[in-house]
Structure formats: structure tokens, C-alpha cells
Design a protein around this motif. Structure first.
Motif, PDB file in Angstrom:
ATOM      1  N   VAL A 196      13.964  10.099  10.706  1.00 41.86           N
ATOM      2  CA  VAL A 196      14.143   8.819  10.015  1.00 41.86           C
ATOM      3  C   VAL A 196      12.753   8.322   9.632  1.00 41.86           C
ATOM      4  CG1 VAL A 196      14.177   7.578  12.256  1.00 41.86           C
ATOM      5  CG2 VAL A 196      15.088   6.453  10.220  1.00 41.86           C
ATOM      6  N   VAL A 197      12.657   7.680   8.463  1.00 41.49           N
ATOM      7  CA  VAL A 197      11.359   7.080   8.120  1.00 41.49           C
ATOM      8  C   VAL A 197      11.310   5.682   8.717  1.00 41.49           C
ATOM      9  CG1 VAL A 197      10.862   8.388   6.014  1.00 41.49           C
ATOM     10  CG2 VAL A 197      12.209   6.316   5.827  1.00 41.49           C
ATOM     11  N   ILE A 198      10.320   5.440   9.545  1.00 42.21           N
ATOM     12  CA  ILE A 198      10.178   4.120  10.166  1.00 42.21           C
ATOM     13  C   ILE A 198       8.975   3.419   9.546  1.00 42.21           C
ATOM     14  CG2 ILE A 198       9.550   2.985  12.341  1.00 42.21           C
ATOM     15  CD1 ILE A 198      11.624   4.618  13.685  1.00 42.21           C
ATOM     16  N   GLY A 199       9.281   2.263   8.927  1.00 42.89           N
ATOM     17  CA  GLY A 199       8.209   1.481   8.315  1.00 42.89           C
ATOM     18  C   GLY A 199       7.952   0.181   9.067  1.00 42.89           C
ATOM     19  N   ALA A 200       8.873  -0.181   9.966  1.00 49.00           N
ATOM     20  CA  ALA A 200       8.743  -1.455  10.692  1.00 49.00           C
ATOM     21  C   ALA A 200       7.906  -1.243  11.951  1.00 49.00           C
ATOM     22  CB  ALA A 200      10.123  -1.987  11.053  1.00 49.00           C
ATOM     23  N   TYR A 215       3.989   5.597   7.734  1.00 46.96           N
ATOM     24  CA  TYR A 215       5.331   5.954   8.194  1.00 46.96           C
ATOM     25  C   TYR A 215       5.231   6.614   9.567  1.00 46.96           C
ATOM     26  CZ  TYR A 215       8.710   5.751   4.205  1.00 46.96           C
ATOM     27  OH  TYR A 215       9.588   5.377   3.221  1.00 46.96           O
ATOM     28  N   GLN A 264      11.731   0.455  18.711  1.00 45.19           N
ATOM     29  CA  GLN A 264      12.818   1.236  18.097  1.00 45.19           C
ATOM     30  C   GLN A 264      12.997   2.521  18.909  1.00 45.19           C
ATOM     31  OE1 GLN A 264      13.313   1.115  13.752  1.00 45.19           O
ATOM     32  NE2 GLN A 264      11.291   0.178  13.656  1.00 45.19           N
ATOM     33  N   ARG A 281      18.696   8.792  14.345  1.00 47.62           N
ATOM     34  CA  ARG A 281      17.984   7.939  15.308  1.00 47.62           C
ATOM     35  C   ARG A 281      18.304   8.288  16.762  1.00 47.62           C
ATOM     36  NH1 ARG A 281      19.686   4.985  10.951  1.00 47.62           N
ATOM     37  NH2 ARG A 281      18.060   3.949   9.736  1.00 47.62           N
ATOM     38  N   ARG A 336      21.307  15.165   3.944  1.00 46.82           N
ATOM     39  CA  ARG A 336      20.275  14.351   4.614  1.00 46.82           C
ATOM     40  C   ARG A 336      20.796  12.966   4.985  1.00 46.82           C
ATOM     41  NH1 ARG A 336      17.745  10.031   4.336  1.00 46.82           N
ATOM     42  NH2 ARG A 336      18.920   9.523   2.455  1.00 46.82           N
ATOM     43  N   ARG A 337      20.613  12.577   6.237  1.00 49.07           N
ATOM     44  CA  ARG A 337      20.902  11.226   6.708  1.00 49.07           C
ATOM     45  C   ARG A 337      19.832  10.867   7.708  1.00 49.07           C
ATOM     46  NH1 ARG A 337      24.270  10.324   3.394  1.00 49.07           N
ATOM     47  NH2 ARG A 337      22.508   9.049   2.776  1.00 49.07           N
ATOM     48  N   SER A 338      19.531   9.585   7.829  1.00 52.56           N
ATOM     49  CA  SER A 338      18.584   9.171   8.862  1.00 52.56           C
ATOM     50  C   SER A 338      19.194   9.442  10.226  1.00 52.56           C
ATOM     51  CB  SER A 338      18.288   7.677   8.730  1.00 52.56           C
ATOM     52  OG  SER A 338      17.588   7.440   7.537  1.00 52.56           O
TER      53      SER A 338
HETATM   54  C1  LIG Z   1      10.300   1.982   3.385  1.00 52.49           C
HETATM   55  C2  LIG Z   1      11.397   2.258   4.407  1.00 52.49           C
HETATM   56  C3  LIG Z   1      11.263   1.729   5.681  1.00 52.49           C
HETATM   57  C4  LIG Z   1      12.229   2.006   6.636  1.00 52.49           C
HETATM   58  N1  LIG Z   1      12.036   1.545   7.908  1.00 52.49           N
HETATM   59  C5  LIG Z   1      12.949   1.850   8.868  1.00 52.49           C
HETATM   60  C6  LIG Z   1      12.732   1.419  10.203  1.00 52.49           C
HETATM   61  O1  LIG Z   1      11.746   0.756  10.540  1.00 52.49           O
HETATM   62  N2  LIG Z   1      13.653   1.775  11.130  1.00 52.49           N
HETATM   63  C7  LIG Z   1      14.765   2.525  10.821  1.00 52.49           C
HETATM   64  O2  LIG Z   1      15.557   2.817  11.723  1.00 52.49           O
HETATM   65  N3  LIG Z   1      15.002   2.947   9.553  1.00 52.49           N
HETATM   66  C8  LIG Z   1      14.112   2.631   8.564  1.00 52.49           C
HETATM   67  N4  LIG Z   1      14.307   3.093   7.284  1.00 52.49           N
HETATM   68  C9  LIG Z   1      15.456   3.976   6.993  1.00 52.49           C
HETATM   69  C10 LIG Z   1      16.616   3.236   6.312  1.00 52.49           C
HETATM   70  O3  LIG Z   1      17.195   2.318   7.215  1.00 52.49           O
HETATM   71  C11 LIG Z   1      17.651   4.268   5.847  1.00 52.49           C
HETATM   72  O4  LIG Z   1      17.048   5.167   4.929  1.00 52.49           O
HETATM   73  C12 LIG Z   1      18.853   3.592   5.194  1.00 52.49           C
HETATM   74  O5  LIG Z   1      19.621   2.907   6.150  1.00 52.49           O
HETATM   75  C13 LIG Z   1      19.758   4.570   4.426  1.00 52.49           C
HETATM   76  O6  LIG Z   1      20.253   5.572   5.312  1.00 52.49           O
HETATM   77  P1  LIG Z   1      19.994   7.152   5.051  1.00 52.49           P
HETATM   78  O7  LIG Z   1      18.520   7.382   5.176  1.00 52.49           O
HETATM   79  O8  LIG Z   1      20.797   7.839   6.121  1.00 52.49           O
HETATM   80  O9  LIG Z   1      20.494   7.461   3.674  1.00 52.49           O
HETATM   81  C14 LIG Z   1      13.373   2.792   6.308  1.00 52.49           C
HETATM   82  C15 LIG Z   1      13.492   3.311   5.000  1.00 52.49           C
HETATM   83  C16 LIG Z   1      12.513   3.062   4.074  1.00 52.49           C
HETATM   84  C17 LIG Z   1      12.645   3.668   2.693  1.00 52.49           C
END
Ligand SMILES: Cc1cc2nc3c(=O)[nH]c(=O)nc-3n(C[C@H](O)[C@H](O)[C@H](O)COP(=O)(O)O)c2cc1C
Length: 208
Positions: free
Chosen positions: A176-180, A200, A122, A36, A32-34
Motif C-alpha cells: 500500500v502507498v502510505i502518504g500520511a 511514500y 498505521q 494492509r 492490484r489492490r492496497s
Molecule cells: C497519495 C496517496 C496517499 C495515500 N496514503 C495512504 C495512507 O496513509 N494509508 C493508507 O492506508 N492508504 C493510503 N493510500 C492508499 C489509498 O487509500 C488507496 O489507494 C485507495 O483506498 C484505493 O484503494 P486501492 O489502492 O486498493 O485501489 C494513499 C494513496 C495515495 C495515492
């Protein structure tokens, strides 16, 4: 079809979810990786249904328990789908109904651009063929647990988000989880009920 028109009576039954896929949970955790950057390839209804099931599908029909744990089984989460490029599904906003494993259209038209504008522009949100939005009605949990219930809801969204992440991996998709984002704007863009707060945004699709 007018963009942004509220719509409420269409119910679409999703394909039966697969309960025994070919990738192990360990493998999904490892890989698993984010993601985009998404391919423009359409998603299928099987993929969409499977992702929604992973988020909140019913796995114990007697007690209505779901794929993710929930404080006191209060189930504060509501799952929405913003569809852009999904085979056999009109662009629109849909709400997932766990009990019937179906979706109901709540709004017509492709809302991805508006969602992108509400999520600090984003690119993943505009580019992905669809996004899942995890939203919550806090009151379902705070009515049982008071203020502490708010924290329980935030904990719970993490469980559902990880389920979706791992399911995407098993389907060779990504997310990817986006919280922003601006939660009020997202609420307006999706026509969410006023007591429902988006937590999310998870754009998903095939890797580009
Ligand atoms: C609460 C939370 C909010 C996040 N918000 C964003 C976001 O707004 N945009 C984004 O591109 N990634 C967001 N992420 C993803 C993180 O950037 C990402 O999980 C981190 O860089 C680690 O990479 P991985 O998921 O590949 O392990 C968020 C992760 C969490 C847990």
C-alpha cells in the motif's frame, strides 16, 4: 547490535532480477489492490531485490535510465528498505544502489516500530516484514527546472510507487502507498540525510 546505530560500509549484492515473469501487466493492473494485512512469513532476498529493482532498477546500462521515467533524467529518488523479517538479511535500514543492484546498510536494528509511530500508527507499517521508503532529494531536479522541478519530483514518486505496486502483484505479494506520516520523524527514524525527504512508505509482504 545496538538499535539505531548508524552504519555505512556494508554492501550486499542482490539476486539478479527476473525480467520476464509469468503474470501479464494487464493482470497486475486488474488485480492490484492496497494490502494492509500481512502474513508474518519471511520475505526472501529474491523478492526484496525484485521489488527494489521495480522501483528504480537500471534498465538501460549505457544511459543509466531506470524502470520509472524521470524529468530530464535527473533521478531525484532514493529508495530505502526497512527490513524486519527478511531471510538472510539483518533487520536494519538499507539504501538501494541502482547501479550495482545492491543495498548498503545505513542503520542497524529493527526500525519498524519507530516507523509505525511516525506514520500515525498505521498497523500495516508495523506488521509487514519490510517496507520500501521512496525519498527524494529535490535539488537534483530543481537545479535543472527551478520551482517547477518540485512538482516533477511528486509526479515521479507516483511512477515508482505504481511500479512497486504492480511488481508486488506479480510476485503474489501486496503493498500500500502510505502518504500520511510525519516527514521529519520518518527522516529521523531512518537517519536520512537532511536534504532527503521521505515521500511514500510502502510496507509489503504476503497477504495474511
Ligand atoms: C497519495 C496517496 C496517499 C495515500 N496514503 C495512504 C495512507 O496513509 N494509508 C493508507 O492506508 N492508504 C493510503 N493510500 C492508499 C489509498 O487509500 C488507496 O489507494 C485507495 O483506498 C484505493 O484503494 P486501492 O489502492 O486498493 O485501489 C494513499 C494513496 C495515495 C495515492
Amino acid at each position: 547490535m545496538s538499535v539505531g546505530k548508524i552504519h555505512s560500509n556494508e554492501i550486499i549484492t542482490l539476486p539478479e532480477p527476473v525480467r520476464d515473469g509469468s503474470m501479464s501487466v494487464e493482470k497486475t493492473l486488474e488485480t492490484r489492490r492496497s494490502l494492509r494485512n500481512f502474513s508474518q512469513e519471511n520475505l526472501t532476498m529474491e523478492q526484496v531485490g525484485q521489488m527494489l529493482w521495480a522501483a528504480q532498477g537500471i534498465t538501460d546500462t549505457r544511459r543509466k535510465f531506470r524502470t520509472a521515467p524521470s524529468a530530464g533524467a535527473t533521478f531525484p529518488l532514493d529508495i530505502y528498505l526497512v527490513s524486519g523479517n527478511v531471510e538472510d538479511l539483518e533487520p536494519g535500514v538499507y539504501r538501494y544502489n541502482p547501479e550495482s543492484h545492491s543495498i548498503s546498510k545505513t542503520m542497524d536494528g529493527d526500525r519498524r516500530d519507530n516507523l509505525y509511530s511516525s506514520a500515525l500508527r498505521q498497523g500495516a507499517v508495523r506488521q509487514a516484514p519490510a517496507s520500501i521508503i521512496i525519498a527524494a532529494e529535490f535539488q537534483r531536479t530543481t537545479s535543472a527546472y527551478g520551482e517547477r522541478g518540485r512538482q516533477y519530483v511528486y509526479m515521479e514518486v507516483g511512477h515508482a510507487g505504481q511500479n512497486i505496486h504492480l511488481q508486488a502483484e506479480a510476485l503474489r505479494l501486496g503493498t500500500v502507498v502510505i502518504g500520511a506520516f510525519d516527514e521529519k520523524n520518518v527522516g529521523r527514524v531512518l537517519g536520512l540525510p537532511k536534504e532527503t525527504i521521505a515521500l511514500y512508505i510502502m510496507p509489503f509482504g504476503k497477504p495474511r
